[in-house]
Design a protein around this motif. Structure first.
Motif, PDB file in Angstrom:
ATOM      1  N   ALA A 127      -8.316   5.838   2.785  1.00  0.00           N
ATOM      2  CA  ALA A 127      -8.931   4.529   2.474  1.00  0.00           C
ATOM      3  C   ALA A 127      -8.705   4.365   1.044  1.00  0.00           C
ATOM      4  O   ALA A 127      -8.308   2.952   0.596  1.00  0.00           O
ATOM      5  CB  ALA A 127     -10.434   4.408   2.758  1.00  0.00           C
ATOM      6  N   ASP A 128      -8.912   5.162   0.083  1.00  0.00           N
ATOM      7  CA  ASP A 128      -8.858   5.050  -1.422  1.00  0.00           C
ATOM      8  C   ASP A 128      -7.253   4.828  -1.622  1.00  0.00           C
ATOM      9  O   ASP A 128      -6.772   3.919  -2.540  1.00  0.00           O
ATOM     10  CB  ASP A 128      -9.348   6.064  -2.145  1.00  0.00           C
ATOM     11  CG  ASP A 128      -9.039   6.154  -3.726  1.00  0.00           C
ATOM     12  OD1 ASP A 128      -9.507   4.981  -4.038  1.00  0.00           O
ATOM     13  OD2 ASP A 128      -8.674   6.949  -3.975  1.00  0.00           O
ATOM     14  N   ARG A 170      -6.751  -6.922   2.445  1.00  0.00           N
ATOM     15  CA  ARG A 170      -7.599  -6.716   3.506  1.00  0.00           C
ATOM     16  C   ARG A 170      -6.913  -5.610   4.198  1.00  0.00           C
ATOM     17  O   ARG A 170      -6.189  -5.954   5.100  1.00  0.00           O
ATOM     18  CB  ARG A 170      -8.118  -7.845   4.337  1.00  0.00           C
ATOM     19  CG  ARG A 170      -8.928  -9.043   3.617  1.00  0.00           C
ATOM     20  CD  ARG A 170      -8.936 -10.251   4.074  1.00  0.00           C
ATOM     21  NE  ARG A 170      -7.837 -10.745   4.695  1.00  0.00           N
ATOM     22  CZ  ARG A 170      -7.524 -11.893   4.898  1.00  0.00           C
ATOM     23  NH1 ARG A 170      -8.701 -12.706   5.179  1.00  0.00           N
ATOM     24  NH2 ARG A 170      -6.348 -12.645   5.120  1.00  0.00           N
ATOM     25  N   PRO A 171      -7.724  -4.200   4.562  1.00  0.00           N
ATOM     26  CA  PRO A 171      -7.249  -3.457   5.666  1.00  0.00           C
ATOM     27  C   PRO A 171      -7.431  -3.922   6.902  1.00  0.00           C
ATOM     28  O   PRO A 171      -8.420  -4.842   7.219  1.00  0.00           O
ATOM     29  CB  PRO A 171      -8.052  -2.255   5.156  1.00  0.00           C
ATOM     30  CG  PRO A 171      -9.132  -2.682   4.679  1.00  0.00           C
ATOM     31  CD  PRO A 171      -8.848  -3.812   3.788  1.00  0.00           C
ATOM     32  N   ALA A 179      -2.748 -10.583  -2.289  1.00  0.00           N
ATOM     33  CA  ALA A 179      -3.137  -9.757  -3.178  1.00  0.00           C
ATOM     34  C   ALA A 179      -2.634  -9.999  -4.415  1.00  0.00           C
ATOM     35  O   ALA A 179      -3.182  -9.974  -5.547  1.00  0.00           O
ATOM     36  CB  ALA A 179      -2.662  -8.121  -2.767  1.00  0.00           C
ATOM     37  N   GLU A 211      -4.468   1.682   9.387  1.00  0.00           N
ATOM     38  CA  GLU A 211      -3.665   2.712   8.381  1.00  0.00           C
ATOM     39  C   GLU A 211      -4.097   4.131   8.400  1.00  0.00           C
ATOM     40  O   GLU A 211      -5.294   4.504   8.714  1.00  0.00           O
ATOM     41  CB  GLU A 211      -4.037   2.170   6.812  1.00  0.00           C
ATOM     42  CG  GLU A 211      -3.935   0.739   6.654  1.00  0.00           C
ATOM     43  CD  GLU A 211      -4.911  -0.435   7.046  1.00  0.00           C
ATOM     44  OE1 GLU A 211      -4.900  -1.480   6.670  1.00  0.00           O
ATOM     45  OE2 GLU A 211      -5.894   0.262   7.694  1.00  0.00           O
ATOM     46  N   PRO A 255       0.802  -1.193  -0.092  1.00  0.00           N
ATOM     47  CA  PRO A 255      -0.089  -0.060  -0.076  1.00  0.00           C
ATOM     48  C   PRO A 255       0.848   1.171   0.088  1.00  0.00           C
ATOM     49  O   PRO A 255       0.453   2.219  -0.680  1.00  0.00           O
ATOM     50  CB  PRO A 255      -0.771  -0.099   1.321  1.00  0.00           C
ATOM     51  CG  PRO A 255      -0.881  -1.716   1.642  1.00  0.00           C
ATOM     52  CD  PRO A 255       0.416  -2.110   0.978  1.00  0.00           C
ATOM     53  N   ALA A 289      -5.491   1.413  -0.578  1.00  0.00           N
ATOM     54  CA  ALA A 289      -6.353   0.421  -0.976  1.00  0.00           C
ATOM     55  C   ALA A 289      -5.484  -0.481  -2.046  1.00  0.00           C
ATOM     56  O   ALA A 289      -5.005   0.232  -3.158  1.00  0.00           O
ATOM     57  CB  ALA A 289      -7.729   0.623  -1.584  1.00  0.00           C
ATOM     58  N   VAL A 290      -5.416  -1.569  -1.985  1.00  0.00           N
ATOM     59  CA  VAL A 290      -5.079  -2.729  -2.931  1.00  0.00           C
ATOM     60  C   VAL A 290      -5.824  -3.745  -3.245  1.00  0.00           C
ATOM     61  O   VAL A 290      -6.167  -4.354  -2.418  1.00  0.00           O
ATOM     62  CB  VAL A 290      -3.430  -3.397  -2.401  1.00  0.00           C
ATOM     63  CG1 VAL A 290      -2.993  -4.340  -3.590  1.00  0.00           C
ATOM     64  CG2 VAL A 290      -2.486  -2.001  -2.376  1.00  0.00           C
ATOM     65  N   PRO A 291      -6.258  -3.865  -4.359  1.00  0.00           N
ATOM     66  CA  PRO A 291      -7.297  -5.116  -4.708  1.00  0.00           C
ATOM     67  C   PRO A 291      -6.719  -6.322  -4.201  1.00  0.00           C
ATOM     68  O   PRO A 291      -5.723  -6.810  -4.333  1.00  0.00           O
ATOM     69  CB  PRO A 291      -7.138  -5.048  -6.128  1.00  0.00           C
ATOM     70  CG  PRO A 291      -6.964  -3.669  -6.609  1.00  0.00           C
ATOM     71  CD  PRO A 291      -6.007  -3.073  -5.918  1.00  0.00           C
ATOM     72  N   GLU A 338      -0.721 -10.114   3.785  1.00  0.00           N
ATOM     73  CA  GLU A 338      -1.809  -9.504   2.555  1.00  0.00           C
ATOM     74  C   GLU A 338      -1.179  -9.183   1.228  1.00  0.00           C
ATOM     75  O   GLU A 338      -2.122  -9.371   0.429  1.00  0.00           O
ATOM     76  CB  GLU A 338      -2.332  -8.269   3.396  1.00  0.00           C
ATOM     77  CG  GLU A 338      -3.270  -8.642   4.467  1.00  0.00           C
ATOM     78  CD  GLU A 338      -4.440  -9.727   4.190  1.00  0.00           C
ATOM     79  OE1 GLU A 338      -5.320  -9.065   3.326  1.00  0.00           O
ATOM     80  OE2 GLU A 338      -4.643 -10.556   4.588  1.00  0.00           O
TER      81      GLU A 338
END
Length: 402
Positions: free
Chosen positions: A283-284, A292-293, A348, A297, A128, A287-289, A344
């Motif tokens: 949050a945007d 999971r956050p 991802a 952060e 991220p 974000a990484v597809p 994560e």
């Protein structure tokens, strides 16, 4: 959508870690495991309700296996990837994609011909913090990267003298086995393949294994990336720092799995307002597809207006008025969250493969990414051996995606 069946080749510590990381993906099911140590394969297979295959060839042909995940020693990756792609399977390859450029080109060519998707586990592509820096560059808050510098004081505490890591025939050497992560990260952040590399290698006690390496890569336009890796420390004394020079801004990123960064930038009033909006976009931006956050952060921005003169400032031919100083802190939860972010990021990367296999598209860490990193690593290794600057071969026409 029918879940994709995964077959794992290599049931050691990382293979087990990989299966644990992806087990929660709803569109994945673990089908089979293969390892030269059949008892080790059977133990891991029981844990995930999977079958046992005698070898990687049988795994690629096993009913229900759609994706072959490679967690075998580095020197085996290329042949196993080519075999799985030819069998019509998707491939998730642990890094490096290959230990030589010739083999990396062979894998990339096969991936180009195959219906299967290949993803290399370059976890920094899915981090991220680094993805946010790419976004800020795309949005114009950061200028083009002038210099990438990474210093990695890593541990050798778990690497006994007989470990395969020290044997270039198995690992490819430090530049290839480990450095590919950072050659690829520099490529992503700079938006270019390097054109030449100067490498240095230091042997322990003069005639022991190579345990410190340095590579300086020149990129088009006069940008430079410097990579230093030493496997010489106790685990508790490890430290890493990535320093990114954007001219009027600098980012300092800590940890080889980044969880924290500080960005300082000089800007005008419009830029200051845009920086001040970043916390509300956390949050945007982070974000990484597929990642999971965990809710810890955060982005904090502090602007010191009129910290400098409003008179135009000049750096490397760029002139602008930048009177305001910005400090931006990106925190994923600090060092305590390193393992979570690592897991994560692996997840991802695998989710990226699943998405491309089912919906189409090119994965972030594709075969071109894997080949480019190996090309730079091999050039750095050759340079260290010869004492000469070595050109990095240009990307082939079938793989130019950054």
């Amino acid at each position: 959508m029918t879940a994709l069946g995964v077959g794992l080749a290599g049931c050691g510590a990382f293979g087990a870690y990989l299966l644990d990381a992806i087990a929660g993906l709803t569109d994945v099911r673990i089908v089979a495991c293969a390892d030269p140590d059949r008892d080790r394969a059977a133990a891991l297979a029981r844990r995930h309700g999977a079958a046992v295959c005698p070898d990687a060839d049988a795994l690629a042909a096993f009913p229900g296996v759609d994706v072959v995940a490679l967690a075998t020693p580095p020197a085996t990756h290329a042949d196993l990837a080519v075999g799985a792609l030819r069998a019509g399977r998707h491939v998730f390859s642990e890094k490096p994609m290959a230990t030589t450029l010739d083999d990396a080109l062979r894998v990339e060519a096969e991936a180009g011909r195959s219906a299967g998707v290949l993803v290399v586990d370059h976890v920094l592509r899915y981090n991220p913090v680094l993805r946010m820096l790419e976004r800020l560059r795309e949005e114009g808050l950061l200028d083009p990267l002038v210099r990438f510098a990474f210093e990695n004081d890593a541990a050798d505490e778990a690497l006994d003298p007989g470990h395969w890591f020290w044997d270039p025939a198995h690992s490819g050497g430090i530049h290839i086995e480990h450095g590919v992560h950072f050659f690829d990260a520099a490529r992503a952040l700079m938006g270019s393949d390097p054109v030449a590399v100067q490498g240095t290698a230091v042997r322990r006690d003069g005639d022991g294994p190579v345990d410190i390496v340095v590579a300086t890569a020149t990129h088009p336009g006069g940008a430079v990336a410097t990579h230093t890796h030493s496997f010489t420390h106790a685990h508790r004394a490890e430290r890493q720092l990535m320093r990114l020079d954007y001219g009027f801004a600098e980012a300092r990123v800590t940890g080889w799995i980044p969880t924290y960064a500080t960005i300082t930038a000089w800007t005008d009033e419009d830029g200051a307002r845009r920086w001040e909006q970043l916390p509300g976009r956390a949050a945007d931006l982070l974000a990484v597809p597929g990642l999971r956050p965990h809710g810890e952060e955060r982005i904090a921005v502090f602007v010191e207006r009129d910290a400098g003169s409003a008179e135009p400032a000049r750096g490397r031919g760029v002139v602008r008025s930048v009177p305001h100083r910005v400090t931006c802190v990106v925190d994923l939860g600090g060092e305590a969250r390193k393992q979570h972010v690592y897991t994560e990021s692996v997840r991802a990367a695998f989710a990226d493969l699943v998405r491309c296999a089912t919906e189409g598209g090119t994965p972030v860490a594709d075969a071109a990414s894997g080949r480019s990193a190996v090309a730079v690593a091999e050039a750095a290794t050759r340079s260290a051996e010869t004492g000469r600057t070595v050109p990095v071969p240009a990307p082939p026409t079938f793989g130019r995606t950054l």
